[in-house]
Scaffold this motif. Structure first.
Motif, PDB file in Angstrom:
ATOM      1  N   THR A 161      -3.183 -10.321  -1.252  1.00  0.00           N
ATOM      2  CA  THR A 161      -3.185  -9.059  -0.522  1.00  0.00           C
ATOM      3  C   THR A 161      -1.851  -8.899   0.185  1.00  0.00           C
ATOM      4  OG1 THR A 161      -5.577  -9.167  -0.152  1.00  0.00           O
ATOM      5  CG2 THR A 161      -4.314  -7.704   1.285  1.00  0.00           C
ATOM      6  N   ALA A 163       0.051  -7.580   3.020  1.00  0.00           N
ATOM      7  CA  ALA A 163      -0.184  -7.065   4.373  1.00  0.00           C
ATOM      8  C   ALA A 163       1.148  -6.579   4.946  1.00  0.00           C
ATOM      9  CB  ALA A 163      -0.799  -8.149   5.252  1.00  0.00           C
ATOM     10  N   ASP A 164       1.554  -5.392   4.545  1.00  0.00           N
ATOM     11  CA  ASP A 164       2.843  -4.845   4.971  1.00  0.00           C
ATOM     12  C   ASP A 164       2.642  -4.063   6.264  1.00  0.00           C
ATOM     13  OD1 ASP A 164       5.350  -3.802   5.254  1.00  0.00           O
ATOM     14  OD2 ASP A 164       5.578  -3.227   3.161  1.00  0.00           O
ATOM     15  N   LYS A 165       2.602  -4.796   7.367  1.00  0.00           N
ATOM     16  CA  LYS A 165       2.352  -4.169   8.665  1.00  0.00           C
ATOM     17  C   LYS A 165       3.464  -3.193   9.037  1.00  0.00           C
ATOM     18  CE  LYS A 165       0.813  -5.550  13.281  1.00  0.00           C
ATOM     19  NZ  LYS A 165       0.500  -6.718  14.147  1.00  0.00           N
ATOM     20  N   ARG A 168       2.899   0.147   7.346  1.00  0.00           N
ATOM     21  CA  ARG A 168       1.814   0.896   7.975  1.00  0.00           C
ATOM     22  C   ARG A 168       2.280   1.478   9.314  1.00  0.00           C
ATOM     23  NH1 ARG A 168      -2.044  -3.150   9.055  1.00  0.00           N
ATOM     24  NH2 ARG A 168      -0.781  -4.775   8.136  1.00  0.00           N
ATOM     25  N   PRO A 295      -5.329  -4.601   6.976  1.00  0.00           N
ATOM     26  CA  PRO A 295      -4.960  -4.688   5.555  1.00  0.00           C
ATOM     27  C   PRO A 295      -6.120  -5.006   4.629  1.00  0.00           C
ATOM     28  CG  PRO A 295      -4.073  -6.553   6.800  1.00  0.00           C
ATOM     29  CD  PRO A 295      -4.582  -5.566   7.802  1.00  0.00           C
ATOM     30  N   THR A 296      -7.197  -5.604   5.154  1.00  0.00           N
ATOM     31  CA  THR A 296      -8.334  -5.960   4.299  1.00  0.00           C
ATOM     32  C   THR A 296      -9.421  -4.884   4.290  1.00  0.00           C
ATOM     33  OG1 THR A 296      -9.175  -7.236   6.177  1.00  0.00           O
ATOM     34  CG2 THR A 296      -7.987  -8.448   4.467  1.00  0.00           C
TER      35      THR A 296
END
Length: 472
Positions: A161, A163-165, A168, A295-296
C-alpha cells in the motif's frame, strides 16, 4: 486441502527445449502506483516521471513511465517464463521508440533469434507494443540458458500500500485555496509548532493570521525559527488567558472570521468560547471533529466527538451528529453516511450507547437530524469493513462505507483518532463546530502540517459561509 494448479508453479524451458522462433508474451497496464513504486525502488525521481506539473510542460505533456519500467518487464519474461528460472543475463540492448503513459497496456514479446551450442547462450529479440499496436521499445537480450529442468512453487509477493501522506496533504491544501485568505485570530502561538502552523497556512494562501500573544515572545520565537512574521498583525497580551479572551473578542467584533488555538491549554481557550455573554456560542452544542485521510480506507472519514464533550447525552449527540453532517456537506458529501458507534452492532439494554444509537437513527427518520444517512449501533469493524458487515449478516448502506463515525464518548473517539494518526499514518485535521465561526483546535503535540491541514478544513467552512452570506 488446497489443490494446486499450474499457476501455482514457475517452470523453465531448458536450452535444448527452445527452438529458434519460439516466443513468450507478457501483458501489463501501467498504473500510477507502478511509477511511484519504481521511483521508490530505484531512487529515480526525474520530475518528468514523478512531478505532474513539470511533466505537463515537458516534451510529452504528461507523466510518462521510467524507461526501464519496460526494460524490467523484459527481464520478468526472461527470468520467470522464457527461458525462466536458472536464466543468467549476459547482455541487453534497448531502443525506446515512444513513451509509455499511465493507462497504456504493453505487450512484451520475447522471441528466440539465435542459439550458440558452444556456451548455451541464446539471443532473443525483445519488442514491446502498446494497445494501439505501436512499438514503444525494441532490443535484444543475450542470456545463458538453463540446462536443467526447474519447477518451483511460485512465490507470492506481499501486498503493498502506497501511503503518500504528502500527496494527500497537498490535495487538501489545493482544494481549500480560495479567492481570499481567511482572517484568523491565533490565540497564543508561543511554541514552535503553534507558530509555524499558521505561518505555513498563510504561505499556502489559506489564512491571514492575527497573532494574539506576548509580542516580544512571539518575535523572539519567530527569529529563532527563521520565520518572517512582518506581514502579519500582532496583538500584544500579557499571558495565555488574556490571549484567549482577546482572540475571542476579535472574532466577536468581526475583526476575524475564525479562531485558532496556539500553545495554550484547550480548556483555557474553550472557556472563553463558551462564555455565555462574551463567547461564541450558538443554539447548537459545540463539538469537535477529526477529519482523517487514512491510507487503508477508501475515502476520508470524520470522527466525532473526540476532544470536547466527555460523556455526551442523547440530546448532545443530536447536535454533535448534525454538526458533523453539516461539515460533510461543506466538504462536498451530499448525503454523508453516519455510523453510530458502540462495542456491538445489536441493541443491548445493558449498553447505553446502543440504546442511544437506536434513538438517533429513529430521530433521523423523523427529521430531527437532517441531511445524513444514519445507522447504528455499529461496531468499528462493521462501520469500516463491508466484509465484516457481510460476515455478521448486517444489511446496511452505511456499514463498510461510513463517512462519519459518531463515537459514544470522548475517550473512545480520542483513542480511535490518535491510533489512526500514529499507527495508520492518517492525515489528520481538527476543527470545532457549533460556534459562531470555525475553530481550529489541535493538540499541543500536533505538527505544523496537522495545523495547516486543519486550517484547510476551516478555510473551506469560511468559504461556504461567505457564499451563504452572498446568496442571502
Amino acid at each position: 486441502m488446497h489443490s494446486q494448479n499450474q499457476d501455482d508453479f514457475i517452470e523453465n524451458r531448458t536450452y535444448d527445449e527452445i527452438k529458434v522462433g519460439d516466443s513468450s508474451h507478457l501483458v501489463r497496464t501501467l498504473r500510477p502506483e507502478d511509477i511511484q513504486l519504481f521511483a521508490v525502488m530505484s531512487g529515480d525521481v526525474n520530475p518528468s516521471v514523478v512531478d505532474p506539473e513539470f511533466a505537463a510542460s515537458g516534451l510529452f505533456r504528461e507523466v510518462v513511465a521510467h524507461g526501464m519500467w519496460s526494460g524490467a518487464l523484459i527481464s520478468t519474461v526472461l527470468g520467470t517464463q522464457f527461458p525462466g528460472p536458472g536464466t543468467i543475463y549476459i547482455d541487453q540492448t534497448l531502443h525506446f521508440s515512444r513513451p509509455v503513459t499511465i493507462g497504456d497496456t504493453i505487450t512484451i514479446t520475447i522471441t528466440a533469434q539465435q542459439k550458440f551450442d558452444h556456451n548455451k547462450h541464446i539471443l532473443f529479440d525483445c519488442v514491446c507494443i502498446n494497445q494501439e499496436g505501436l512499438q514503444v521499445v525494441r532490443g535484444t537480450a543475450e542470456v545463458l540458458a538453463p540446462t536443467e529442468k526447474i519447477r518451483r512453487p511460485r512465490m507470492h509477493l506481499p501486498q503493498i500500500t502506497i501511503a503518500d501522506k504528502e500527496a494527500r496533504y497537498q490535495a487538501l491544501i489545493a482544494r481549500a485555496r480560495g479567492d481570499k485568505p481567511v482572517e484568523v485570530a491565533v490565540a497564543h502561538p508561543c511554541d514552535p509548532e503553534s507558530l509555524k502552523g499558521p505561518i505555513q497556512a498563510a504561505r499556502e494562501g489559506l489564512i491571514d493570521p492575527i497573532l494574539v500573544g506576548p509580542e516580544a515572545k512571539i518575535r523572539q520565537l519567530a527569529e529563532e525559527l527563521g520565520l518572517d512574521i512582518s506581514p502579519y498583525r500582532i496583538v500584544n497580551t500579557r499571558h495565555s488567558h488574556e490571549s484567549a479572551a482577546l482572540a475571542v473578542t476579535l472574532v466577536r467584533n468581526g475583526d476575524a472570521e475564525a479562531l485558532m488555538k496556539g500553545s495554550l491549554h484547550t480548556d483555557e481557550l474553550m472557556g472563553e468560547v463558551v462564555a455565555r455573554t462574551t463567547g461564541l456560542r450558538t443554539e447548537r452544542r459545540i463539538s469537535h471533529v477529526f477529519y482523517m485521510d487514512v491510507p487503508t480506507y477508501h475515502k476520508p472519514i470524520m470522527i466525532t466527538d473526540a476532544a470536547i464533550n466527555i460523556a455526551p447525552t442523547l440530546e448532545d449527540k443530536v447536535h454533535i451528529t448534525q454538526n458533523a453532517i453539516d461539515l460533510a456537506h461543506v466538504l462536498g458529501i451530499e448525503q454523508p453516511k453516519v455510523a453510530i458507534m458502540s462495542a456491538v452492532e445489536t441493541v443491548n439494554p445493558k449498553i447505553q450507547s446502543t440504546l442511544e444509537a437506536a434513538a438517533l437513527c429513529k430521530m433521523a427518520d423523523r427529521g430531527q437530524i437532517k441531511g445524513g444517512l444514519l445507522d447504528g449501533p455499529l461496531a468499528f469493524d462493521n462501520a469500516v469493513s463491508i466484509v465484516a458487515a457481510k460476515t455478521k449478516g448486517i444489511k446496511s448502506a452505511v456499514a463498510g462505507d461510513a463517512d462519519i463515525l459518531m463515537m459514544p464518548d470522548l475517550e473512545s473517539g480520542n483513542m480511535v483518532a490518535k491510533q489512526l494518526e500514529y499507527l495508520a499514518n492518517a492525515l489528520s485535521a481538527g476543527i470545532v463546530l457549533g460556534a459562531r465561526v470555525p475553530i481550529v483546535l489541535t493538540s499541543r503535540a500536533d505538527t505544523a502540517e496537522t495545523r495547516t491541514a486543519s486550517c484547510a478544513i476551516m478555510a473551506l467552512m469560511a468559504q461556504a459561509a461567505r457564499k451563504k452570506g452572498d446568496a442571502a
